[in-house]
Design a protein around this motif. Sequence first.
Motif, PDB file in Angstrom:
ATOM      1  N   GLN A   1       0.870  -1.171   0.000  1.00  0.00           N
ATOM      2  CA  GLN A   1       0.000   0.000   0.000  1.00  0.00           C
ATOM      3  C   GLN A   1       0.907   1.219   0.000  1.00  0.00           C
ATOM      4  N   VAL A   2       0.656   2.150  -0.917  1.00  0.00           N
ATOM      5  CA  VAL A   2       1.499   3.329  -1.051  1.00  0.00           C
ATOM      6  C   VAL A   2       0.664   4.569  -0.797  1.00  0.00           C
ATOM      7  N   GLU A   3       1.093   5.374   0.143  1.00  0.00           N
ATOM      8  CA  GLU A   3       0.483   6.672   0.417  1.00  0.00           C
ATOM      9  C   GLU A   3       1.509   7.724   0.013  1.00  0.00           C
ATOM     10  N   VAL A   4       1.108   8.682  -0.822  1.00  0.00           N
ATOM     11  CA  VAL A   4       2.046   9.669  -1.347  1.00  0.00           C
ATOM     12  C   VAL A   4       1.535  11.067  -1.051  1.00  0.00           C
ATOM     13  N   GLU A   5       2.448  11.920  -0.610  1.00  0.00           N
ATOM     14  CA  GLU A   5       2.164  13.341  -0.446  1.00  0.00           C
ATOM     15  C   GLU A   5       3.176  14.103  -1.285  1.00  0.00           C
ATOM     16  N   GLY A   6       2.770  15.269  -1.740  1.00  0.00           N
ATOM     17  CA  GLY A   6       3.665  16.112  -2.521  1.00  0.00           C
ATOM     18  C   GLY A   6       3.169  16.249  -3.939  1.00  0.00           C
ATOM     19  N   GLU A   7       3.877  17.067  -4.691  1.00  0.00           N
ATOM     20  CA  GLU A   7       3.568  17.252  -6.102  1.00  0.00           C
ATOM     21  C   GLU A   7       4.756  17.885  -6.770  1.00  0.00           C
ATOM     22  N   GLY A   8       4.680  17.992  -8.079  1.00  0.00           N
ATOM     23  CA  GLY A   8       5.814  18.540  -8.803  1.00  0.00           C
ATOM     24  C   GLY A   8       6.912  17.496  -8.873  1.00  0.00           C
ATOM     25  N   CYS A   9       8.011  17.751  -8.156  1.00  0.00           N
ATOM     26  CA  CYS A   9       9.125  16.805  -8.217  1.00  0.00           C
ATOM     27  C   CYS A   9       9.598  16.355  -6.829  1.00  0.00           C
TER      28      CYS A   9
ATOM     29  N   ASN B   1       4.827   6.892   2.092  1.00  0.00           N
ATOM     30  CA  ASN B   1       4.608   5.948   3.175  1.00  0.00           C
ATOM     31  C   ASN B   1       4.292   4.623   2.502  1.00  0.00           C
ATOM     32  N   LEU B   2       5.126   3.628   2.752  1.00  0.00           N
ATOM     33  CA  LEU B   2       4.976   2.320   2.128  1.00  0.00           C
ATOM     34  C   LEU B   2       4.605   1.312   3.204  1.00  0.00           C
ATOM     35  N   ILE B   3       3.425   0.719   3.051  1.00  0.00           N
ATOM     36  CA  ILE B   3       2.882  -0.189   4.055  1.00  0.00           C
ATOM     37  C   ILE B   3       2.936  -1.608   3.507  1.00  0.00           C
ATOM     38  N   SER B   4       3.796  -2.419   4.145  1.00  0.00           N
ATOM     39  CA  SER B   4       3.991  -3.795   3.694  1.00  0.00           C
ATOM     40  C   SER B   4       4.769  -4.551   4.748  1.00  0.00           C
ATOM     41  N   ASP B   5       4.264  -5.690   5.150  1.00  0.00           N
ATOM     42  CA  ASP B   5       4.998  -6.519   6.094  1.00  0.00           C
ATOM     43  C   ASP B   5       6.305  -7.005   5.476  1.00  0.00           C
ATOM     44  N   GLU B   6       6.268  -7.322   4.193  1.00  0.00           N
ATOM     45  CA  GLU B   6       7.471  -7.809   3.515  1.00  0.00           C
ATOM     46  C   GLU B   6       8.561  -6.742   3.468  1.00  0.00           C
ATOM     47  N   LEU B   7       8.219  -5.536   3.031  1.00  0.00           N
ATOM     48  CA  LEU B   7       9.222  -4.467   2.977  1.00  0.00           C
ATOM     49  C   LEU B   7       9.704  -4.075   4.363  1.00  0.00           C
ATOM     50  N   ALA B   8       8.793  -4.039   5.322  1.00  0.00           N
ATOM     51  CA  ALA B   8       9.162  -3.641   6.682  1.00  0.00           C
ATOM     52  C   ALA B   8      10.169  -4.610   7.295  1.00  0.00           C
ATOM     53  N   SER B   9      10.174  -5.855   6.829  1.00  0.00           N
ATOM     54  CA  SER B   9      11.088  -6.847   7.396  1.00  0.00           C
ATOM     55  C   SER B   9      12.493  -6.772   6.790  1.00  0.00           C
ATOM     56  N   LEU B  10      12.663  -6.019   5.718  1.00  0.00           N
ATOM     57  CA  LEU B  10      13.972  -5.892   5.075  1.00  0.00           C
ATOM     58  C   LEU B  10      14.825  -4.835   5.765  1.00  0.00           C
ATOM     59  N   SER B  11      16.111  -4.855   5.480  1.00  0.00           N
ATOM     60  CA  SER B  11      16.999  -3.808   5.999  1.00  0.00           C
ATOM     61  C   SER B  11      16.635  -2.483   5.319  1.00  0.00           C
ATOM     62  N   PRO B  12      16.974  -1.355   5.950  1.00  0.00           N
ATOM     63  CA  PRO B  12      16.644  -0.057   5.342  1.00  0.00           C
ATOM     64  C   PRO B  12      17.189   0.096   3.917  1.00  0.00           C
TER      65      PRO B  12
ATOM     66  N   THR C   1      11.279  11.104  -0.058  1.00  0.00           N
ATOM     67  CA  THR C   1      11.448  10.696   1.329  1.00  0.00           C
ATOM     68  C   THR C   1      10.566   9.475   1.530  1.00  0.00           C
ATOM     69  N   MET C   2      11.129   8.431   2.142  1.00  0.00           N
ATOM     70  CA  MET C   2      10.381   7.190   2.328  1.00  0.00           C
ATOM     71  C   MET C   2      10.299   6.817   3.794  1.00  0.00           C
ATOM     72  N   LYS C   3       9.115   6.358   4.195  1.00  0.00           N
ATOM     73  CA  LYS C   3       8.913   5.752   5.500  1.00  0.00           C
ATOM     74  C   LYS C   3       8.230   4.417   5.255  1.00  0.00           C
ATOM     75  N   PHE C   4       8.680   3.407   5.985  1.00  0.00           N
ATOM     76  CA  PHE C   4       8.164   2.052   5.810  1.00  0.00           C
ATOM     77  C   PHE C   4       7.448   1.616   7.078  1.00  0.00           C
ATOM     78  N   PHE C   5       6.308   0.965   6.898  1.00  0.00           N
ATOM     79  CA  PHE C   5       5.483   0.512   8.015  1.00  0.00           C
ATOM     80  C   PHE C   5       5.013  -0.911   7.762  1.00  0.00           C
ATOM     81  N   SER C   6       4.971  -1.711   8.818  1.00  0.00           N
ATOM     82  CA  SER C   6       4.262  -2.979   8.721  1.00  0.00           C
ATOM     83  C   SER C   6       2.773  -2.629   8.727  1.00  0.00           C
ATOM     84  N   ARG C   7       1.941  -3.560   8.364  1.00  0.00           N
ATOM     85  CA  ARG C   7       0.491  -3.275   8.355  1.00  0.00           C
ATOM     86  C   ARG C   7      -0.008  -2.965   9.766  1.00  0.00           C
ATOM     87  N   ALA C   8       0.507  -3.689  10.770  1.00  0.00           N
ATOM     88  CA  ALA C   8       0.090  -3.430  12.159  1.00  0.00           C
ATOM     89  C   ALA C   8       0.539  -2.054  12.629  1.00  0.00           C
ATOM     90  N   ALA C   9       1.762  -1.682  12.278  1.00  0.00           N
ATOM     91  CA  ALA C   9       2.275  -0.369  12.692  1.00  0.00           C
ATOM     92  C   ALA C   9       1.481   0.749  12.011  1.00  0.00           C
TER      93      ALA C   9
END
Length: 79
Positions: free
Chosen positions: A18-26, A31-42, A66-74
Motif C-alpha cells: 500500500q502506497v500513500e504519497v504526499e507532494g507534487e511537482g518533483c 509511506n509504504l505499508i507492507s509486512d514484507e518491505l518492513a522486514s527488510l533492511s533499510p 522521502t520514504m517511510k516504511f510501516f508494517s500493516r500493524a504499525a
Amino acid sequence: MQALEVRDFLQARLPGVQVEVEGEGCNFQLNLISDELASLSPVKRQQQVYAHLNAWIADGSIHAVTMKFFSRAAWAART
C-alpha cells in the motif's frame, strides 16, 4: 507529476504494498505499508522502491523522495 500518478505507478510494480504519497511537482513523501518491505533492511527497502523510480529521477521528473516504511500493524496503530 502528481502524487496519484506516483502512487498508482508504485502500487502496480510493488504487489501487496500500500502506497500513500504526499507532494507534487518533483518532491514526494512516500509511506509504504507492507509486512514484507518492513522486514527488510533499510537499504534493501529503498533499493526495492528506487529500482522503479530511477528513470523518473534520472530525467528530472522526480527530484526528491522521502520514504517511510510501516508494517500493516504499525500503520493501523498509527492512524
